[in-house]
Design a protein around this motif. Structure first.
Motif, PDB file in Angstrom:
ATOM      1  N   GLY A  75       0.856  -1.545  -0.035  1.00  0.00           N
ATOM      2  CA  GLY A  75       0.015  -0.118  -0.043  1.00  0.00           C
ATOM      3  C   GLY A  75       0.842   1.453  -0.051  1.00  0.00           C
ATOM      4  N   LEU A  76       2.002   1.368  -0.467  1.00  0.00           N
ATOM      5  CA  LEU A  76       3.022   2.190  -0.443  1.00  0.00           C
ATOM      6  C   LEU A  76       3.259   2.895  -1.859  1.00  0.00           C
ATOM      7  N   LYS A  77       3.601   3.897  -1.831  1.00  0.00           N
ATOM      8  CA  LYS A  77       4.005   4.610  -3.246  1.00  0.00           C
ATOM      9  C   LYS A  77       5.167   5.463  -3.330  1.00  0.00           C
ATOM     10  N   LYS A  78       5.715   5.694  -4.303  1.00  0.00           N
ATOM     11  CA  LYS A  78       6.945   6.808  -4.124  1.00  0.00           C
ATOM     12  C   LYS A  78       6.816   8.292  -3.459  1.00  0.00           C
ATOM     13  N   GLY A  79       7.473   8.656  -2.700  1.00  0.00           N
ATOM     14  CA  GLY A  79       7.389   9.615  -1.861  1.00  0.00           C
ATOM     15  C   GLY A  79       6.529   9.659  -0.829  1.00  0.00           C
ATOM     16  N   ASP A  80       6.026   8.341  -0.234  1.00  0.00           N
ATOM     17  CA  ASP A  80       5.290   8.252   0.997  1.00  0.00           C
ATOM     18  C   ASP A  80       6.380   8.405   2.040  1.00  0.00           C
ATOM     19  N   ARG A  81       6.073   9.147   3.191  1.00  0.00           N
ATOM     20  CA  ARG A  81       7.084   8.851   4.342  1.00  0.00           C
ATOM     21  C   ARG A  81       6.775   7.625   5.091  1.00  0.00           C
ATOM     22  N   VAL A  82       7.804   7.083   5.758  1.00  0.00           N
ATOM     23  CA  VAL A  82       7.663   5.662   6.147  1.00  0.00           C
ATOM     24  C   VAL A  82       8.629   5.639   7.341  1.00  0.00           C
ATOM     25  N   PHE A  83       8.346   4.713   8.349  1.00  0.00           N
ATOM     26  CA  PHE A  83       9.234   4.526   9.681  1.00  0.00           C
ATOM     27  C   PHE A  83       9.214   2.962   9.802  1.00  0.00           C
ATOM     28  N   GLY A  84      10.205   2.376  10.419  1.00  0.00           N
ATOM     29  CA  GLY A  84      10.479   0.820  10.523  1.00  0.00           C
ATOM     30  C   GLY A  84      11.610   0.671  11.199  1.00  0.00           C
ATOM     31  N   ALA A  85      12.116  -0.648  11.227  1.00  0.00           N
ATOM     32  CA  ALA A  85      13.272  -1.098  11.682  1.00  0.00           C
ATOM     33  C   ALA A  85      14.038  -2.153  10.682  1.00  0.00           C
ATOM     34  N   ALA A  86      15.086  -2.026  10.506  1.00  0.00           N
ATOM     35  CA  ALA A  86      15.818  -2.891   9.646  1.00  0.00           C
ATOM     36  C   ALA A  86      17.396  -2.549   9.947  1.00  0.00           C
ATOM     37  N   ILE A  87      18.305  -3.910   9.820  1.00  0.00           N
ATOM     38  CA  ILE A  87      19.712  -3.561   9.856  1.00  0.00           C
ATOM     39  C   ILE A  87      20.256  -2.877   8.858  1.00  0.00           C
ATOM     40  N   GLY A  88      21.009  -1.817   9.121  1.00  0.00           N
ATOM     41  CA  GLY A  88      21.390  -1.156   7.746  1.00  0.00           C
ATOM     42  C   GLY A  88      20.932   0.543   7.809  1.00  0.00           C
ATOM     43  N   ALA A  89      20.308   0.942   9.098  1.00  0.00           N
ATOM     44  CA  ALA A  89      19.679   2.104   9.346  1.00  0.00           C
ATOM     45  C   ALA A  89      20.464   3.283   9.453  1.00  0.00           C
ATOM     46  N   PHE A  90      21.737   3.090   9.726  1.00  0.00           N
ATOM     47  CA  PHE A  90      22.713   4.325   9.770  1.00  0.00           C
ATOM     48  C   PHE A  90      23.548   4.550   8.286  1.00  0.00           C
ATOM     49  N   ALA A  91      22.571   5.083   7.471  1.00  0.00           N
ATOM     50  CA  ALA A  91      22.963   5.075   6.259  1.00  0.00           C
ATOM     51  C   ALA A  91      22.200   6.267   5.338  1.00  0.00           C
ATOM     52  N   GLU A  92      22.535   6.689   4.282  1.00  0.00           N
ATOM     53  CA  GLU A  92      21.513   7.415   3.588  1.00  0.00           C
ATOM     54  C   GLU A  92      20.356   6.736   2.839  1.00  0.00           C
ATOM     55  N   PHE A  93      20.683   5.648   2.644  1.00  0.00           N
ATOM     56  CA  PHE A  93      19.370   4.776   1.831  1.00  0.00           C
ATOM     57  C   PHE A  93      19.394   3.299   2.661  1.00  0.00           C
ATOM     58  N   ILE A  94      18.292   2.883   2.423  1.00  0.00           N
ATOM     59  CA  ILE A  94      18.222   1.254   3.076  1.00  0.00           C
ATOM     60  C   ILE A  94      17.187   0.591   2.050  1.00  0.00           C
ATOM     61  N   CYS A  95      17.573  -0.746   1.719  1.00  0.00           N
ATOM     62  CA  CYS A  95      16.598  -1.427   0.972  1.00  0.00           C
ATOM     63  C   CYS A  95      15.829  -2.339   2.067  1.00  0.00           C
ATOM     64  N   VAL A  96      14.546  -2.264   1.798  1.00  0.00           N
ATOM     65  CA  VAL A  96      13.805  -3.350   3.000  1.00  0.00           C
ATOM     66  C   VAL A  96      12.519  -3.902   2.280  1.00  0.00           C
ATOM     67  N   ARG A  97      11.791  -4.976   3.032  1.00  0.00           N
ATOM     68  CA  ARG A  97      10.796  -5.528   2.329  1.00  0.00           C
ATOM     69  C   ARG A  97       9.692  -4.506   3.006  1.00  0.00           C
ATOM     70  N   PRO A  98       8.673  -4.477   2.255  1.00  0.00           N
ATOM     71  CA  PRO A  98       7.514  -3.408   2.606  1.00  0.00           C
ATOM     72  C   PRO A  98       6.906  -3.675   3.743  1.00  0.00           C
ATOM     73  N   ASP A  99       6.887  -4.974   4.289  1.00  0.00           N
ATOM     74  CA  ASP A  99       6.398  -5.180   5.848  1.00  0.00           C
ATOM     75  C   ASP A  99       7.392  -4.670   6.922  1.00  0.00           C
ATOM     76  N   ALA A 100       8.405  -4.177   6.497  1.00  0.00           N
ATOM     77  CA  ALA A 100       9.450  -3.578   7.505  1.00  0.00           C
ATOM     78  C   ALA A 100       9.246  -2.267   7.952  1.00  0.00           C
ATOM     79  N   VAL A 101       8.410  -1.415   7.151  1.00  0.00           N
ATOM     80  CA  VAL A 101       7.980  -0.233   7.248  1.00  0.00           C
ATOM     81  C   VAL A 101       6.335   0.116   7.390  1.00  0.00           C
ATOM     82  N   ARG A 102       6.160   1.268   8.142  1.00  0.00           N
ATOM     83  CA  ARG A 102       4.776   1.631   8.187  1.00  0.00           C
ATOM     84  C   ARG A 102       4.865   3.005   7.587  1.00  0.00           C
ATOM     85  N   LYS A 103       3.567   3.591   7.061  1.00  0.00           N
ATOM     86  CA  LYS A 103       3.555   4.911   6.718  1.00  0.00           C
ATOM     87  C   LYS A 103       3.182   5.773   7.918  1.00  0.00           C
ATOM     88  N   VAL A 104       4.070   6.912   7.783  1.00  0.00           N
ATOM     89  CA  VAL A 104       3.991   8.104   9.045  1.00  0.00           C
ATOM     90  C   VAL A 104       2.775   8.517   8.866  1.00  0.00           C
TER      91      VAL A 104
END
Ligand SMILES: NC(=O)c1ccc[n+]([C@@H]2O[C@H](COP(=O)([O-])OP(=O)(O)OC[C@H]3O[C@@H](n4cnc5c(N)ncnc54)[C@H](OP(=O)(O)O)[C@@H]3O)[C@@H](O)[C@H]2O)c1
Length: 338
Positions: free
Chosen positions: A84-113
């Motif tokens: 249910g997400l689209k480009k430009g959506d603000r999201v928050f979540g948790a996944a190893i690799g968060a101290f970076a400018e970009f991260i790749c995650v599964r959609p179920d690792a984030v929720r819409k802010v």
């Protein structure tokens, strides 16, 4: 992109600084997220030191080289309809690799802010749905009860205090030292802050006119002390062992019987995996409290740029932090107020 890369385990993660690594390319079922905020926590220190269960060579997934960090908020970069997400959506979540400018995650690792919330708030609160659930669903705290929280200055503990207050409970917050207790008395909406030294249990009993507290939310591993402070028919929820340095305490079972006490362990992640409907209700309730302003993050210090992650890890290791550190990694256009 810039990232805090752990190329080998280090005893002192506060020396870690960003380096340049390739921006990750998402697999077909993943999203690319530009990180705007990240929130260092104690587990990040253990990950970098190689001391966390996630570093376990049989069952773990955190092995050098890896990008450190867990909690984050950001903006979806991928054209997608996944989750249910689209480009430009603000999201928050948790996944190893968060101290970076970009991260790749599964959609179920984030929720819409939610629109009402800023990315900073979402990032600061992302790890503490466990606190909401432990107070509301597990301890089932009701208005007028007295709730004691150990590790009350911490990420989980501070939100346990806020949720219990929002439910109308009286809250006793436990602190490690007087300096922190002073800050907590100033900044936290609680009824009593006690430093766990000298005859602090007498302070709890005096506050409850000898009855003891109805509920203890234990983030540090102090069930024996909790039993001493507990009222008859009281409940203790075991959330964590922050003070135990890996050595668990022995508990005399007759103490539970004598007070008709209930002792409940609560493992949020696994509970959510086993009961997804209940998890959804927890998030709905937790976010609702945030959207109405009943829960507000308690932010510690000012941290800008991945260069400040090392300083944040140092403050955490030295137990200076109360509330949550949020590192601003990039600007985000938003109109959210909370
Ligand atoms: N049950 C679950 O599902 C779940 C989920 C996430 C985390 N946890 C666990 O819950 C616990 C609390 O997590 P958190 O994120 O709130 O941690 P945190 O932010 O680091 O807070 C822990 C608090 O414990 C106190 N503390 C006492 N002795 C300590 C010691 N030796 N080292 C560090 N802190 C000490 C600190 O307060 P003072 O300095 O004032 O004493 C600190 O504020 C951790 O054990 C974590 O692993 C459990």
């Amino acid at each position: 992109m810039k990232a805090i890369l752990v190329s080998e385990f280090t005893p002192n993660p506060s020396i870690l600084r960003p380096s340049f690594i390739p921006t990750p390319t998402p697999q077909a079922d993943h999203l690319l997220v530009r990180i705007t905020h990240c929130s260092p926590q104690h587990a990040d220190i253990l990950h970098a030191q190689g001391k966390h269960q996630n570093n376990n060579t049989k069952r773990g997934w955190c092995f050098p080289p890896f990008v450190l960090g867990y909690d984050f908020a950001g903006v979806v970069q991928t054209n997608t309809t996944k989750g249910g997400l689209k480009k430009g959506d603000r999201v928050f979540g948790a996944a190893i690799g968060a101290f970076a400018e970009f991260i790749c995650v599964r959609p179920d690792a984030v929720r819409k802010v939610p629109d009402e919330l800023s990315n900073e708030t979402a990032c600061a609160m992302s790890g503490q749905a466990v606190s909401y659930a432990s107070v509301v669903n597990i301890a089932k705290v009701t208005s007028g009860e007295t709730v004691m929280v150990s590790g009350a200055s911490g990420g989980l503990g501070s939100v346990c205090c806020m949720v219990a207050k929002a439910l109308g409970a009286r809250v006793v917050a436990l602190a490690g030292d007087e300096e922190k207790a002073e800050a907590m008395r100033r900044d936290m909406d609680v009824d009593l802050v006690l430093v766990m030294q000298d005859d602090w249990i007498k302070g709890v009993m005096d506050f409850t006119t000898g009855e003891g507290v109805d509920v203890v939310l234990d983030n540090t591993g102090m069930v024996n002390d909790a039993l001493r402070c507990l009222a008859y028919f009281g409940r203790i929820v075991i959330l964590g062992f922050a003070a135990r340095k890996g050595v668990m305490e022995d508990v005399k079972m007759n103490k539970l019987l004598l007070k008709s006490a209930t002792l409940i362990g609560y493992r949020f992640g696994e509970s959510g995996r086993r009961e997804p409907d209940s998890l959804q209700r927890i998030w709905t309730g937790y976010l609702a409290m945030m959207k109405t302003g009943q829960l507000k993050p308690m932010l510690y210090g000012e941290y800008r740029g991945l260069e400040s992650v090392g300083r944040a890890l140092k403050a955490l290791a030295e137990r200076k932090v109360y509330g949550k550190i949020v590192v601003k990694v990039a600007d985000v256009h938003e109109v959210a107020k909370l």
